[in-house]
Design a protein around this motif. Structure first.
Motif, mmCIF file in Angstrom:
data_model
loop_
_atom_site.group_PDB
_atom_site.id
_atom_site.type_symbol
_atom_site.label_atom_id
_atom_site.label_comp_id
_atom_site.label_asym_id
_atom_site.label_seq_id
_atom_site.Cartn_x
_atom_site.Cartn_y
_atom_site.Cartn_z
ATOM 1 N N ILE A 147 14.643 22.804 -13.844
ATOM 2 C CA ILE A 147 13.925 23.706 -12.920
ATOM 3 C C ILE A 147 13.060 22.883 -11.962
ATOM 4 N N GLN A 148 12.401 21.857 -12.535
ATOM 5 C CA GLN A 148 11.541 21.001 -11.692
ATOM 6 C C GLN A 148 12.367 20.299 -10.619
ATOM 7 N N LEU A 149 13.558 19.792 -11.030
ATOM 8 C CA LEU A 149 14.406 19.084 -10.070
ATOM 9 C C LEU A 149 14.934 20.053 -9.009
ATOM 10 N N ARG A 150 15.317 21.240 -9.446
ATOM 11 C CA ARG A 150 15.819 22.240 -8.491
ATOM 12 C C ARG A 150 14.730 22.576 -7.471
ATOM 13 N N GLU A 203 25.597 13.687 -9.881
ATOM 14 C CA GLU A 203 25.345 14.367 -11.166
ATOM 15 C C GLU A 203 23.856 14.312 -11.540
ATOM 16 N N PRO A 204 22.985 14.841 -10.717
ATOM 17 C CA PRO A 204 21.553 14.681 -10.989
ATOM 18 C C PRO A 204 21.035 15.459 -12.198
ATOM 19 N N PHE A 205 21.769 16.489 -12.636
ATOM 20 C CA PHE A 205 21.253 17.325 -13.722
ATOM 21 C C PHE A 205 21.676 16.831 -15.105
ATOM 22 N N THR A 206 22.499 15.776 -15.142
ATOM 23 C CA THR A 206 22.966 15.241 -16.427
ATOM 24 C C THR A 206 21.777 14.771 -17.264
ATOM 25 N N GLY A 207 21.716 15.250 -18.490
ATOM 26 C CA GLY A 207 20.703 14.776 -19.432
ATOM 27 C C GLY A 207 19.330 15.392 -19.268
ATOM 28 N N LEU A 208 19.180 16.333 -18.347
ATOM 29 C CA LEU A 208 17.858 16.928 -18.137
ATOM 30 C C LEU A 208 17.691 18.176 -19.011
ATOM 31 N N ASP A 209 16.485 18.345 -19.558
ATOM 32 C CA ASP A 209 16.220 19.560 -20.337
ATOM 33 C C ASP A 209 15.959 20.719 -19.362
ATOM 34 N N PRO A 210 15.940 21.969 -19.860
ATOM 35 C CA PRO A 210 15.807 23.115 -18.948
ATOM 36 C C PRO A 210 14.594 23.031 -18.021
ATOM 37 N N LEU A 211 13.473 22.579 -18.551
ATOM 38 C CA LEU A 211 12.269 22.494 -17.721
ATOM 39 C C LEU A 211 12.461 21.473 -16.597
ATOM 40 N N ALA A 212 13.038 20.330 -16.969
ATOM 41 C CA ALA A 212 13.262 19.279 -15.967
ATOM 42 C C ALA A 212 14.262 19.738 -14.909
ATOM 43 N N ASP A 270 0.831 -1.217 0.000
ATOM 44 C CA ASP A 270 0.000 0.000 0.000
ATOM 45 C C ASP A 270 0.855 1.252 0.000
ATOM 46 N N LEU A 271 1.869 1.231 0.859
ATOM 47 C CA LEU A 271 2.760 2.393 0.960
ATOM 48 C C LEU A 271 3.520 2.599 -0.350
ATOM 49 N N ILE A 272 3.942 1.506 -0.958
ATOM 50 C CA ILE A 272 4.669 1.609 -2.235
ATOM 51 C C ILE A 272 3.767 2.260 -3.278
ATOM 52 N N ARG A 273 2.512 1.806 -3.338
ATOM 53 C CA ARG A 273 1.569 2.333 -4.330
ATOM 54 C C ARG A 273 1.361 3.832 -4.124
ATOM 55 N N GLN A 274 1.172 4.199 -2.865
ATOM 56 C CA GLN A 274 0.906 5.608 -2.545
ATOM 57 C C GLN A 274 2.121 6.485 -2.890
ATOM 58 N N ARG A 275 3.299 6.068 -2.454
ATOM 59 C CA ARG A 275 4.513 6.860 -2.694
ATOM 60 C C ARG A 275 4.847 6.889 -4.194
ATOM 61 N N SER A 276 4.641 5.763 -4.887
ATOM 62 C CA SER A 276 4.941 5.702 -6.317
ATOM 63 C C SER A 276 4.097 6.721 -7.073
ATOM 64 N N GLU A 277 2.804 6.739 -6.759
ATOM 65 C CA GLU A 277 1.922 7.661 -7.482
ATOM 66 C C GLU A 277 2.337 9.109 -7.245
ATOM 67 N N GLU A 278 2.675 9.432 -5.994
ATOM 68 C CA GLU A 278 3.131 10.798 -5.687
ATOM 69 C C GLU A 278 4.389 11.152 -6.480
ATOM 70 N N LEU A 279 5.350 10.225 -6.445
ATOM 71 C CA LEU A 279 6.660 10.518 -7.048
ATOM 72 C C LEU A 279 6.599 10.542 -8.573
ATOM 73 N N ILE A 280 5.738 9.696 -9.148
ATOM 74 C CA ILE A 280 5.610 9.687 -10.613
ATOM 75 C C ILE A 280 5.075 11.040 -11.084
ATOM 76 N N VAL A 281 4.154 11.601 -10.323
ATOM 77 C CA VAL A 281 3.625 12.935 -10.652
ATOM 78 C C VAL A 281 4.712 13.988 -10.411
ATOM 79 N N GLN A 282 5.377 13.901 -9.263
ATOM 80 C CA GLN A 282 6.411 14.891 -8.917
ATOM 81 C C GLN A 282 7.539 14.937 -9.942
ATOM 82 N N THR A 283 7.889 13.777 -10.491
ATOM 83 C CA THR A 283 9.001 13.735 -11.444
ATOM 84 C C THR A 283 8.509 13.855 -12.891
#
Lengths: 259, 239
Positions: free
Chosen positions: B170-173, B159-168, B108-121
């Motif tokens: 900003i989202q990660l920041r 190196e979290p910003f490797t390969g990310l486009d400008p929008l991504a 249950d916790l995995i499902r809940q956290r996955s859905e949150e994180l999939i939206v967040q990312t």
């Protein structure tokens, strides 16, 4: 509970791999292609000759299951390291021993599923063909074949910590085939040599896996009587012990491996 | 503030190559530390020691006061590797379910956290696609999601910003700054000095395995006429 969840997650990964890569479809097709013509054919119209074709079919089943189980096991760790998935895996709160066991158990489960599919179709085809299907021998043949897979996959897992996958498969292949063909001759060979060599051959004889113990094909094909269940269980225990020792050595090495 | 990471006179060599030399560094709770340096400076080796992948040759490392090689220590740590080609035959839900299981989380916790994180990312549109069809940037997002899945207190991003486009980017920041407001401690290694300048409380610069600068960003960029990029070049050339 925590460890069980971890092992179950790791095992599911191997099953996903088997299912998504369509390996099961290939195995099912192989089984039908191998078993159906060979089981139903009557060469030269000689009654009973189909048994020998059946033996060839079973030998091919042995070879295919062995190839699937060995290649999958030999590639568990090298693939994780090559694709760098090992890093997030090791960063999770699971011990290396649990990770190794979960991945090994997953590959073993996948290999045993393939074995089960082969045996199920074999039983189905032969039961359709003849009402006198030797169920007891068949059950023993499946149990011993599964034991053999448990043993050789543990050996391949241990080998994967020393060799690259190709070298591992070659070394294990040579060892297994040699033990099948010449395992029983080793004591005779030892008795023909002087002391240091005799001891060496004896040592190898006791340490090498006795693959010949697991082969029930001839009994199954020719409808010979089943072996006593006590003997069958002893061979099963032998395989479990051997696999346990190989896994213990692999876990010891994996815990010390610099990744 | 309590110390989350303590690195005390740590050295590590690969054969004759000295990857890290006598490194002493600490990271306090709630801080964002930018771990900077050129290629081969020893950043990834330090991170691997922090995660307990191997032990240092000399010195001591503690994460939350414990040995980083203990599985219980890693319960509080989330890690995103520099480049990871996650299991290509899984989709993002299955990937997170797998890593959640490894963290001992309930279904249950995995499902809940996955859905949150999939939206967040921002991966909700690719939820059913297999990872083998993902772009590099999408795989980076999947990496961030798996690192955050068990809600760790300390986040180590390589190196979290490797390969990310400008929008991504900003989202990660924004995501990292949001995590800081929630009291998370973050260490990230990067070549992206502009990102470090925008986000970090402190920067540590490595050169050839040695720590050559460890200061709060405000102190480093104090005169307003210079930026972190210039300081980085100056430090590397002068040390």
């Amino acid at each position: 509970m925590h460890t069980l969840r971890q092992i179950s997650a790791l095992m599911r990964l191997s099953l996903f791999d088997l299912y998504r890569r369509k390996d099961l479809v290939v195995v099912a097709l192989l089984t039908v292609v191998l078993l159906v013509p060979l089981s139903f054919a009557t060469p030269f119209g000689v009654k009973g000759a189909s048994r020998y074709l059946n033996e060839i079919a079973l030998l091919l089943v042995w070879i295919f299951v062995l190839a699937i189980a060995m290649t999958r096991t030999a590639r568990i760790l090298p693939t994780e390291i090559e694709s760098r998935t090992i890093y997030p895996l090791l960063s999770k709160p699971a011990s290396r021993t649990v990770i190794l066991f979960g991945r090994y158990a997953g590959v073993l489960l996948a290999s045993l599923s393939v074995l089960f599919l082969f045996y199920f179709l074999y039983a189905l085809i032969n039961n359709l063909k003849s009402a006198l299907f030797p169920w007891e021998v068949f059950a023993q043949a499946f149990l011993l074949h599964a034991s053999f897979i448990i043993l050789v996959t543990a050996l391949a897992l241990l080998g994967s910590l020393y060799f690259n996958p190709d070298a591992n498969l070659s070394v294990m292949g040579i060892l297994i085939v040699s033990m099948f063909l010449y395992g029983q001759q080793l004591p005779v060979l030892a008795s023909e040599h002087a002391l240091p060599i005799r001891t060496l051959i004896h040592t190898f004889y006791w340490f090498a896996p006795h693959c010949e113990l697991f082969d029930m094909r001839t009994r199954l094909i020719h409808h010979w009587p089943a072996i006593p269940w006590g003997v069958c269980c002893m061979i099963f225990l032998y395989a479990l012990t051997y696999a346990g020792l190989c896994f213990g050595a692999a876990a010891w090495l994996f815990n010390r491996k610099k990744i | 503030m309590s110390s989350v990471i303590t690195i005390d006179h740590v050295s590590k060599a690969y054969g004759t190559c000295q990857a890290v030399s006598d490194l002493t560094l600490s990271l306090n709770s709630g801080e964002i530390l930018g771990f900077l340096g050129a290629n081969g400076a020893g950043k990834t080796t330090t991170i691997k020691m922090l995660l307990g992948f191997f032990a240092p040759d000399n010195g001591q490392i503690a994460v939350y006061g414990q040995n980083p090689s203990d599985a219980t220590t890693r319960q509080r740590v989330g890690y995103m590797p520099e480049t990871a080609y996650y299991y290509p035959y899984l989709n993002i839900h299955e990937l997170l379910s797998f890593y959640g299981g490894l963290c001992g989380m309930s279904a249950d916790l995995i499902r809940q956290r996955s859905e949150e994180l999939i939206v967040q990312t921002g991966l909700e549109h690719a939820g059913k696609r297999l990872l083998k069809t993902y772009s590099k940037g999408m795989l980076q997002r999947a990496g961030i999601a798996q690192a955050l899945l068990h809600d760790p207190d300390l986040l180590i991003l390589d190196e979290p910003f490797t390969g990310l486009d400008p929008l991504a980017r900003i989202q990660l920041r924004d995501l990292i700054l949001d995590l800081k407001t929630k009291g998370k401690t973050i260490l990230f290694s990067s070549h992206e000095l502009s990102e470090a300048e925008l986000m970090c409380d402190r920067v540590a610069i490595m050169k050839a395995g040695r720590l050559v600068l460890d200061k709060p960003v405000k102190e480093v960029v104090c005169d307003g006429n210079t930026n972190l990029e210039r300081i980085f070049l100056h430090v590397l050339q002068s040390s």
